[in-house]
Design an enzyme around this catalytic site. Structure first.
Site, mmCIF file in Angstrom:
data_model
loop_
_atom_site.group_PDB
_atom_site.id
_atom_site.type_symbol
_atom_site.label_atom_id
_atom_site.label_comp_id
_atom_site.label_asym_id
_atom_site.label_seq_id
_atom_site.Cartn_x
_atom_site.Cartn_y
_atom_site.Cartn_z
ATOM 1 N N SER A 1 1.010 -1.178 0.028
ATOM 2 C CA SER A 1 -0.221 0.123 -0.069
ATOM 3 C C SER A 1 0.921 1.274 -0.050
ATOM 4 O O SER A 1 1.973 1.145 0.721
ATOM 5 C CB SER A 1 -0.849 -0.068 1.054
ATOM 6 O OG SER A 1 -1.545 1.206 1.416
ATOM 7 N N TYR B 1 -2.010 -0.782 10.225
ATOM 8 C CA TYR B 1 -2.119 -1.206 8.766
ATOM 9 C C TYR B 1 -0.715 -0.850 8.036
ATOM 10 O O TYR B 1 -0.487 -1.602 7.348
ATOM 11 C CB TYR B 1 -3.383 -0.498 8.349
ATOM 12 C CG TYR B 1 -3.507 -0.467 6.765
ATOM 13 C CD1 TYR B 1 -4.316 -1.807 6.467
ATOM 14 C CD2 TYR B 1 -3.154 0.324 5.739
ATOM 15 C CE1 TYR B 1 -4.364 -1.959 5.099
ATOM 16 C CE2 TYR B 1 -3.190 0.134 4.401
ATOM 17 C CZ TYR B 1 -4.018 -0.931 3.995
ATOM 18 O OH TYR B 1 -4.273 -0.971 2.764
#
Length: 257
Positions: free
Chosen positions: A114, A152
């Protein structure tokens, strides 16, 4: 016919990858919590072993590709599971299926990281270090002591670094297996929609700068990048992290290359 294993195949980016691969004539072995050839939970050791065993039984003696796409977002509770799925679940598949890839035709593996890995404050710290050290217990403990966004981002940073560190090793590049990663930005998936509805993360997601039109990406755009890295067109790509985020990383880190 190429055989590709794809985790997270039931929705979002994974579903878009599946559609494209099948359109290209590939056999896809999906791994997900539902609606997949292999139904397994990658958040714990038992689920990972089940996934590996069932994939091996279905694939036979070889695999030609692997996409570690399964993941959960910063809004997920408990936060410890974010690390277990996004990092340790992905690594279990990549490591566990590498011997089958070594027997495949022009084999390639892609991990889905990401852009938050490089632009989220706090990603590069003890949590990412615990992941890379293989200490899932410590990573889970640290995740519960921080916020979901940091957990995350750390999981995705650790995954990208693992790819970079492993890609050139004898058991990967030395065995003819190309290992790369993609780093998507904000993409319209069920995972993003959950984040947009979150009382804290929703505003942050909407306010995140996307230079290319100011719009969220589509799953098909990320699937195109993943399938490129799986294909012979990317035959000289090894250890790359391809940002597919509408320019967000370039905007915020223009001098890093």
């Amino acid at each position: 016919m190429r055989t590709i294993v794809l985790s997270g195949a039931a929705s979002g980016i994974g579903a878009a990858v599946r559609s494209r691969l099948e359109r290209d004539g590939c056999r896809v072995l999906g791994v997900d919590l539902r609606d997949a050839e292999v139904v397994a939970d990658l958040s714990d050791a038992a689920g990972r072993e089940r996934a590996l065993a069932e994939v091996r039984a279905l694939a036979g003696e070889r695999l030609d590709g692997l996409v570690a796409c399964a993941g959960i977002g910063p809004q997920f509770e408990p936060r410890s599971r974010i690390l277990s799925v996004n990092y340790f679940g992905a690594i279990a598949l990549l490591d566990g299926l590498r011997p089958l890839l070594a027997c495949g035709e022009a084999p390639a593996a892609v991990a889905v990281s990401s852009n938050s890995a490089t632009i989220a404050p706090g990603a590069d710290g003890p949590l990412a270090a615990a992941c890379l050290a293989g200490d899932e217990g410590e990573a889970r403990r640290l995740a519960e002591e921080t916020d979901g966004a940091t957990a995350y981002a750390a999981s995705k940073l650790a995954l990208a670094r693992w790819v970079r560190r492993q890609a050139t090793r004898p058991e990967w590049a030395g065995a003819g297996i190309r290992l790369n990663a993609v780093a998507p930005g904000a993409v319209r998936t069920p995972l993003l929609e959950e984040g947009l509805e979150h009382p804290v993360f929703g505003a942050a997601i909407r306010g995140f700068p996307i230079p290319l039109g100011g719009r969220f990406g589509r799953p098909e755009q990320i699937a195109a990048a993943i399938c490129f890295l799986l294909s012979s067109d990317a035959s000289f790509c090894c250890g790359s992290v391809l940002f597919v985020d509408g320019g967000s990383d370039a905007l915020l880190r223009a001098d890093v290359c």
